[in-house]
Design a protein around this motif. Structure first.
Motif, short mmCIF file in Angstrom:
data_model
loop_
_atom_site.label_atom_id
_atom_site.label_comp_id
_atom_site.label_asym_id
_atom_site.label_seq_id
_atom_site.Cartn_x
_atom_site.Cartn_y
_atom_site.Cartn_z
N LEU A 1 0.69 -1.28 -0.09
CA LEU A 1 -0.01 -0.03 0.14
C LEU A 1 0.73 1.37 0.07
O LEU A 1 0.33 2.44 -0.60
N PHE A 2 2.14 1.33 0.73
CA PHE A 2 2.92 2.33 0.69
C PHE A 2 3.89 2.35 -0.42
O PHE A 2 4.71 3.22 -0.52
N ASN A 3 3.90 1.34 -1.29
CA ASN A 3 4.88 1.08 -2.48
C ASN A 3 6.15 1.28 -2.12
O ASN A 3 7.19 1.97 -2.55
N GLN A 4 6.41 0.48 -1.06
CA GLN A 4 7.78 0.35 -0.50
C GLN A 4 8.44 -1.14 -0.24
O GLN A 4 7.45 -1.91 -0.50
N ASN A 5 9.49 -1.33 -0.27
CA ASN A 5 10.20 -2.70 -0.10
C ASN A 5 10.10 -2.91 1.52
O ASN A 5 10.05 -4.32 1.64
N ASN A 6 10.22 -2.17 2.43
CA ASN A 6 10.57 -2.42 3.69
C ASN A 6 9.90 -1.17 4.52
O ASN A 6 10.88 -0.43 5.12
N TYR A 7 8.72 -1.04 4.54
CA TYR A 7 7.84 -0.11 5.19
C TYR A 7 8.37 -0.40 6.71
O TYR A 7 7.97 -1.46 7.41
N ASN A 8 8.46 0.73 7.57
CA ASN A 8 8.88 0.39 9.03
C ASN A 8 7.53 0.24 9.62
O ASN A 8 6.70 1.03 9.90
N VAL A 9 6.98 -1.17 9.95
CA VAL A 9 5.70 -1.54 10.74
C VAL A 9 5.91 -1.61 12.22
O VAL A 9 4.96 -1.86 12.83
N GLN A 10 7.22 -1.41 12.70
CA GLN A 10 7.43 -1.92 13.94
C GLN A 10 6.55 -0.87 14.92
O GLN A 10 5.86 -1.47 15.97
N PRO A 11 6.54 0.21 14.95
CA PRO A 11 5.74 0.97 15.64
C PRO A 11 4.19 0.57 15.64
O PRO A 11 3.34 0.52 16.67
N TYR A 12 3.56 0.31 14.45
CA TYR A 12 2.38 -0.27 14.43
C TYR A 12 2.23 -1.56 15.00
O TYR A 12 1.22 -1.74 15.98
N ILE A 13 3.02 -2.58 14.94
CA ILE A 13 2.98 -3.72 15.48
C ILE A 13 3.26 -3.88 17.02
O ILE A 13 2.64 -4.66 17.71
N ASN A 14 3.91 -2.66 17.37
CA ASN A 14 4.23 -2.87 18.92
C ASN A 14 3.10 -2.27 19.85
O ASN A 14 3.01 -2.46 21.25
N GLN A 15 1.81 -1.76 19.04
CA GLN A 15 0.51 -1.33 19.89
C GLN A 15 0.03 -2.81 20.48
O GLN A 15 0.13 -3.67 19.92
N LYS A 16 -0.47 -2.36 21.66
CA LYS A 16 -1.04 -3.68 22.27
C LYS A 16 -2.15 -4.31 21.61
O LYS A 16 -2.35 -5.44 21.73
N THR A 17 -2.96 -3.35 20.73
CA THR A 17 -3.97 -3.95 19.94
C THR A 17 -3.66 -4.82 18.85
O THR A 17 -4.48 -5.54 18.06
N VAL A 18 -2.39 -4.64 18.35
CA VAL A 18 -1.90 -5.06 17.28
C VAL A 18 -1.24 -6.42 17.71
O VAL A 18 -0.93 -7.47 17.04
N SER A 19 -0.05 -5.91 18.70
CA SER A 19 0.91 -7.23 18.96
C SER A 19 0.34 -8.67 19.23
O SER A 19 -0.57 -8.66 19.86
N TYR A 20 0.98 -9.68 18.60
CA TYR A 20 0.58 -10.92 18.65
C TYR A 20 0.80 -11.53 20.12
O TYR A 20 -0.25 -12.42 20.44
N SER A 21 1.62 -11.23 20.85
CA SER A 21 2.06 -11.65 21.91
C SER A 21 0.89 -11.17 23.08
O SER A 21 0.74 -11.87 24.12
N GLU A 22 0.42 -10.02 22.79
CA GLU A 22 -0.57 -9.47 23.76
C GLU A 22 -2.04 -9.92 23.32
O GLU A 22 -2.97 -9.64 24.20
N ALA A 23 -2.25 -10.70 22.15
CA ALA A 23 -3.83 -11.13 22.12
C ALA A 23 -4.02 -12.36 22.94
O ALA A 23 -3.45 -13.39 23.03
N ASN A 24 -5.35 -12.34 23.47
CA ASN A 24 -5.87 -13.35 24.34
C ASN A 24 -6.57 -14.46 23.19
O ASN A 24 -6.39 -15.75 23.62
N HIS A 25 -7.10 -14.01 22.25
CA HIS A 25 -7.54 -14.85 21.12
C HIS A 25 -6.73 -14.73 19.87
O HIS A 25 -6.77 -13.72 19.07
N LYS A 26 -6.00 -15.57 19.71
CA LYS A 26 -4.77 -15.35 18.40
C LYS A 26 -5.38 -15.32 17.23
O LYS A 26 -5.03 -14.54 16.32
N ILE A 27 -6.23 -16.28 16.88
CA ILE A 27 -6.74 -16.62 15.55
C ILE A 27 -7.64 -15.33 15.28
O ILE A 27 -7.77 -14.69 13.88
N GLU A 28 -8.47 -14.56 16.39
CA GLU A 28 -9.27 -13.59 16.06
C GLU A 28 -8.21 -12.39 15.66
O GLU A 28 -8.69 -11.39 14.63
N ARG A 29 -7.11 -12.30 16.48
CA ARG A 29 -6.18 -11.15 15.97
C ARG A 29 -5.64 -11.18 14.52
O ARG A 29 -5.44 -10.64 13.84
#
Length: 503
Positions: free
Chosen positions: A398-426
């Motif tokens: 979507l941003f037409n890049q090869n390696n967009y910095n997604v870490q700030p997005y992934i680090n959010q509690k609502t996005v982080s995989y480790s923070e999910a109580n229901h992994k498949i729903e996430r």
């Protein structure tokens, strides 16, 4: 069984090949009656692949956009897509004004079958393998919409005008077997397509990975059917033993789209601008749902600004199924799809250019499929890594890049995989965002299968709380194969479940 020729699809029925690929979609004198017997395999194959891409990006995206929670309509579009907004099954199946998923799918299957027959006669195994994989892809779609459909008796023309139906479960299994056969054909092939393969340019490895990815999608579709557990494990083991894995790039068709009417990228031309640069009606009619906007904003998701325009510094959506004319829902007061003209003449997110490739299966979706399969214990790997790979692939595209910095997005509690109580729903929640406007129809499939995300129902639903779960068999089939249609039962409502929808 009668098949109605769809003009928008058959505009692509012949190609110049190799060097003349830039003269994309040169057609016969009569596109409704293509002279097929005189065409070579390398003329037929790209036509079939392009039609598959048209069906995916236009017809299926439109249905999935509305039923998958992404789209509603502005005031200007209040009378558009009425059958979909009101869940009007008889109108959807209508011969004249309906939505011909059945007809377009079987038309394309017929063409692939013709190519397959010719490929078998010429011992062109790569072409045969491609046809088997793509035929499976279309059969999966038919089952997802209609449940039981003709398979073994289908595609025989006038020799069998009343093909019997087979259970959706059996058609799924036979389609998975078709992919297995196709992969085998491709791996031993010696005659390779090149530029006429407008999907993978004759790359064996990429076709095999694509086949495995379609298999994984089909197996996950069955995840909630307890009786399928043994079968799924068996088929997963075949994928593992084959060893090629899954796609590592977007599986995207590009025959060399031109800035010419009917030869542009189909999503661009149908939902954004025509070849004269004039906005098409859908550009004013279609608007993001407020549910979509709220979901993006709940994740602080920058993809929202890549896909839609702002109104006085804000994103404004509509309510799916709303038929009330209100100033707030006028086109000028709601966010529109964002393309190059709204992005400083630079590629935007979903809409990049008239020549952009049409994605059949995205790398992001493939990664989320892997993440879910790992989380379920079906395949080895680290689910969190596959999940983050899916997010990364979506942002890169979507941003037409090869390696967009997604870490700030992934680090959010609502996005982080480790923070999910229901992994498949996430996984499915992020997959839903990544599928948006690329493979909308898969979002509807996931919603039926798992109930994620909690998509609001249409305000025009005739039965509050009841969502559409299938299409009714079309009038074309009722008129020509009625006895077999009646034998299926449950054709009178859209709320009858197909075989894998057991939630």
């Amino acid at each position: 069984m009668k098949f109605t020729i769809i003009k928008s699809a058959l505009v692509a029925m012949t190609f110049f090949t190799a060097i003349s690929c830039k003269e994309f979609l040169d057609v016969n004198d009569n596109p409704n009656a293509p002279i097929k017997e005189n065409l070579s395999l390398n003329a037929k194959l790209p036509a079939a692949l392009v039609v598959s891409a048209v069906n995916e990006s236009v017809q299926l995206n439109q249905i999935g956009g509305l039923w998958g929670g992404y789209w509603g309509t502005s005031n200007e579009g209040v009378s558009a897509f009425t059958a979909l907004k009101t869940y009007n099954g008889p109108s959807i199946r209508d011969t004249r004004d309906g939505i011909p998923v059945w007809e377009s799918s079987y038309n394309n299957l017929l063409y692939y079958k013709e190519i397959l027959d010719q490929a078998n006669a010429e011992d062109a195994k790569f072409y045969a393998g491609i046809c088997k994989i793509m035929m499976a892809h279309h059969y999966f779609t038919l089952v997802d919409f209609y449940n039981n459909v003709p398979f073994g008796d289908a595609l025989n023309g006038s020799t069998n005008l009343h093909p019997k139906y087979e259970s959706g479960k059996d058609v799924y299994a036979k389609s998975v077997d078709l992919i297995t056969e196709g992969i085998t054909d491709i791996k031993i092939a010696s005659l390779l397509p090149t530029t006429d393969d407008v999907l993978f340019k004759g790359d064996k490895s990429k076709w095999v990975k694509f086949g495995n990815t379609l298999k994984l999608r089909a197996l996950l579709q069955q995840s909630e059917v307890a009786s399928q557990e043994s079968y799924i494990k068996q088929e997963i083991q075949k994928i593992v033993q084959e060893g090629s894995g899954y796609i590592t790039e977007n599986a995207a068709v590009n025959p060399g789209y031109l800035n010419t009417a009917t030869k542009m990228n189909p999503f661009y031309e149908t939902f954004y601008r025509n070849n004269a640069g004039v906005a098409v009606a859908n550009y004013a009619n279609i608007r993001p749902t407020q549910f979509l906007i709220n979901t993006y904003q709940s994740y602080n998701d920058p993809r929202l600004q890549q896909n839609y325009t702002q109104i006085s510094g804000e994103f404004k959506g509509v309510i799916f199924g709303n038929n009330t004319i209100a100033d707030a829902y006028a086109a000028i007061h709601t966010s529109a799809l964002k393309g190059p003209l709204e992005n400083g003449n630079q590629p935007a997110g979903i809409i990049k250019s008239f020549g952009q490739a049409t994605v059949l299966v995205s790398l992001a979706e493939a990664a989320f499929l892997e993440a879910e399969a790992i989380e379920r214990g079906w395949i080895s790997g680290i689910a969190s890594q596959a999940y983050e790979k899916g997010i990364q692939a979506s942002f890169n595209y979507l941003f037409n890049q090869n390696n967009y910095n997604v870490q700030p997005y992934i680090n959010q509690k609502t996005v982080s995989y480790s923070e999910a109580n229901h992994k498949i729903e996430r996984i499915i929640s992020q997959k839903w965002l990544a599928l948006h406007n690329i493979n909308n129809i898969q979002a509807w499939n996931d919603f039926r299968r798992l109930g994620y995300p909690a998509i609001p129902n249409s305000l025009s639903s005739p039965t509050p709380g009841a969502y559409p779960l299938r299409f009714m068999y079309p009038e074309t089939e009722i008129n020509t194969n009625n006895a077999n249609v009646l034998a299926q039962g449950d054709n009178g409502v859209l709320t009858a479940r197909i075989w894998w929808d057991v939630k």
